[in-house]
Design an enzyme around this catalytic site. Structure first.
Site, PDB file in Angstrom:
ATOM      1  CE1 TYR A   1     -69.089  -5.079 102.623  1.00 59.76           C
ATOM      2  CE2 TYR A   1     -71.127  -4.069 101.523  1.00 59.76           C
ATOM      3  CZ  TYR A   1     -70.504  -5.241 102.157  1.00 59.76           C
ATOM      4  OH  TYR A   1     -71.187  -6.465 102.269  1.00 59.76           O
TER       5      TYR A   1
ATOM      6  CE1 TYR B   1     -74.560  -6.064 108.690  1.00 60.99           C
ATOM      7  CE2 TYR B   1     -76.517  -7.028 109.599  1.00 60.99           C
ATOM      8  CZ  TYR B   1     -75.455  -7.182 108.639  1.00 60.99           C
ATOM      9  OH  TYR B   1     -75.383  -7.988 107.602  1.00 60.99           O
TER      10      TYR B   1
ATOM     11  CG  HIS C   1     -73.786 -12.609 107.236  1.00 60.83           C
ATOM     12  ND1 HIS C   1     -72.519 -13.088 106.460  1.00 60.83           N
ATOM     13  CD2 HIS C   1     -73.786 -11.194 107.023  1.00 60.83           C
ATOM     14  CE1 HIS C   1     -72.127 -12.048 105.569  1.00 60.83           C
ATOM     15  NE2 HIS C   1     -72.890 -10.814 105.619  1.00 60.83           N
TER      16      HIS C   1
ATOM     17  CG  ASP D   1     -69.408 -20.303 105.911  1.00 59.80           C
ATOM     18  OD1 ASP D   1     -69.470 -19.727 104.699  1.00 59.80           O
ATOM     19  OD2 ASP D   1     -69.187 -21.289 106.235  1.00 59.80           O
TER      20      ASP D   1
ATOM     21  CB  THR E   1     -74.877 -20.888  98.211  1.00 57.76           C
ATOM     22  OG1 THR E   1     -75.720 -20.889  99.404  1.00 57.76           O
ATOM     23  CG2 THR E   1     -75.084 -21.786  97.121  1.00 57.76           C
TER      24      THR E   1
ATOM     25  CG  ASP F   1     -47.827  15.770  81.635  1.00 52.67           C
ATOM     26  OD1 ASP F   1     -48.625  15.387  80.659  1.00 52.67           O
ATOM     27  OD2 ASP F   1     -48.223  16.161  82.749  1.00 52.67           O
TER      28      ASP F   1
END
Ligand code: SPV
Ligand code: MG
Length: 433
Positions: A45, A77, A91, A93, A124, A206
């Site tokens: 992920y 989780y 966590h 946001d 942050t 091709d």
């Protein structure tokens, strides 16, 4: 009184002020337990880790204020929360996008079972954090990191999944598409620079008409905006005397693998099968080509994969197996077996028979015609790499053609607009530096 448990999970290679902020906030609520997301989960992920899992564990253990470090095996989780039963999960946001929304829902569902709480603190996001994130991505783009990633993935993934790309834009789709489905996250591991789609994008057949200078230009366009490993469709590889130079060029650029097919003369696309004239190279010549390529490569990372056309050209299973053995013995790092049948039976038979005598050599398949077969089935028959070789091009072309037809029909663009990407989205699709 027992200390409350606060849990957070990190899926990063670098600890910056954002992570420290989470720890400092977590400390206010109790004992801080940090999960380190496993490599296997991270590559499903997020981006590929730039340092080893042991280093990532060590980095987190060294953070002041962390009382316990655990391994979180899955992106979701469930297992971790069930085991730890934390009073709080903390966590940032930053819940934007499909994946983050699914993760938030999953945390809340698990906490709600016993009355745990989710603490969300402002994420942050400043210039410094942005720079650190960009640095990690840039590192992954560098040839020495990108090139070896295919081999790394082969040992980490039950089956490595590659999707066709032929431009910066298709590269971005391969790079960024992450899906959450049935509680599982997934993304493509690698990119396939298809000769069919690279030629088609240029309006050319091709037949090895698009020359290597142009093909390398496509690789470069893709590389500039992505980090995932590249498998290059090298067609026949050309003359052995030229092939050795191509190997060096691709290796230097940071391509992870070339697949070359055992045909000679004017190559036509395999999906024509025996409807057009195609000549298979002799076992001796093609083995010599593989061996020459292996002899000039400079790193352990680069892979030369031999593609066998015996089933396409209706030369039979025994011929395919004889060639697989010979090409492997000549040094091929993998075998691609191709078929244009709708039924995957002959591909699966080849895989089973080859695996009986060779447990290791990676097998690659391209399920364009035999598209009903699932990745799990392929992996069960010993396949290591599955390539979705042309689906992006084949989905884009009819959509574009329909739009062109409708604009001609209605003498305006209103009728097509509702099925188009909104202008606001296309303007922000590509990140600026
Ligand atoms: C390609 O994608 O160009 C391939 C695979 O070589 S196939 O078109 O099936 O031959
Ligand atoms: Mg091709």
């Amino acid at each position: 009184m027992e200390l409350k448990k606060v849990y957070t999970c990190f899926c990063t290679d670098v600890i910056h002020e954002g992570h420290i902020n989470i720890i400092n906030n977590a400390k206010k609520y109790g004992e801080v337990i940090v999960g380190v997301l496993s490599d296997a989960a991270m590559i499903r992920y997020n981006q590929f880790p730039t340092v080893s899992f042991e280093e990532r564990l060590q980095i987190v253990k060294n953070i002041e204020g962390v009382s316990q470090v655990v391994i979180q095996k899955e992106v979701l989780y469930d297992e971790t929360i069930e085991k730890l039963r934390p009073d709080y999960v903390i966590h940032g946001d930053n819940w934007d996008g499909e994946s983050m929304t699914a993760i938030r829902r999953n945390i809340l569902n698990n906490l709600q079972k016993y009355g745990g709480e989710l603490i969300e603190i402002p994420y942050t996001f400043n210039d410094n954090v942005r720079r650190i994130d960009a640095r990690m991505r840039e590192k992954l783009m560098m040839p020495e990191f990108r090139r070896k990633r295919l081999k790394q993935l082969l040992s980490m993934r039950p089956i490595v999944k590659a999707i066709e790309v032929h431009s910066g834009l298709t590269g971005l789709i391969a790079e960024k598409t992450v899906v959450e489905h049935n509680n599982e996250f997934d993304q493509f591991d690698a990119m396939w620079i298809s000769s069919l789609c690279d030629s088609t994008a240029k309006g050319k057949p091709d037949i090895e008409l698009v020359d290597m200078t142009s093909r390398c230009r496509t690789i470069d366009d893709v590389m500039e905006v992505t980090t995932k490993p590249i498998i290059f469709d090298g067609d026949t590889g050309g003359l052995t005397e030229h092939f050795v130079y191509l190997v060096r060029t691709l290796e230097r650029m940071g391509v992870s693998a070339i697949i070359v097919e055992d045909k000679t003369g004017l190559k036509k696309n395999s999906l024509f099968g025996t409807e057009v004239e195609q000549t298979q190279d002799s076992v001796e010549n093609f083995s010599a080509k593989i061996a020459a390529g292996k002899a000039v490569q400079l790193t352990e990372d680069f892979m030369i994969i031999a593609r066998i056309e015996s089933l396409i050209l209706e030369r039979g299973m025994e011929d395919a197996l004889i060639r697989a053995r010979a090409f492997r013995d000549a040094g091929a790092d993998g075998i691609m077996i191709h078929s244009r049948k709708k039924d995957p039976a002959e591909i699966l038979e080849f895989c089973d028979r080859f695996r009986e005598e060779d447990k290791k050599t990676p097998i690659v398949v391209v399920p364009t015609s035999f598209h009903s077969v699932t990745e799990d089935e392929l992996a069960g028959h010993g396949v290591n790499i599955v390539i979705y070789a042309n689906q992006l091009t084949r989905s884009a072309f009819p959509a574009m053609e329909q739009t062109a037809r409708d604009i001609l029909k209605y003498h305006r663009a209103e009728e097509v607009d509702s099925r188009l990407m909104p202008i606001a989205q296309i303007l922000t699709l590509i990140d600026e530096l």
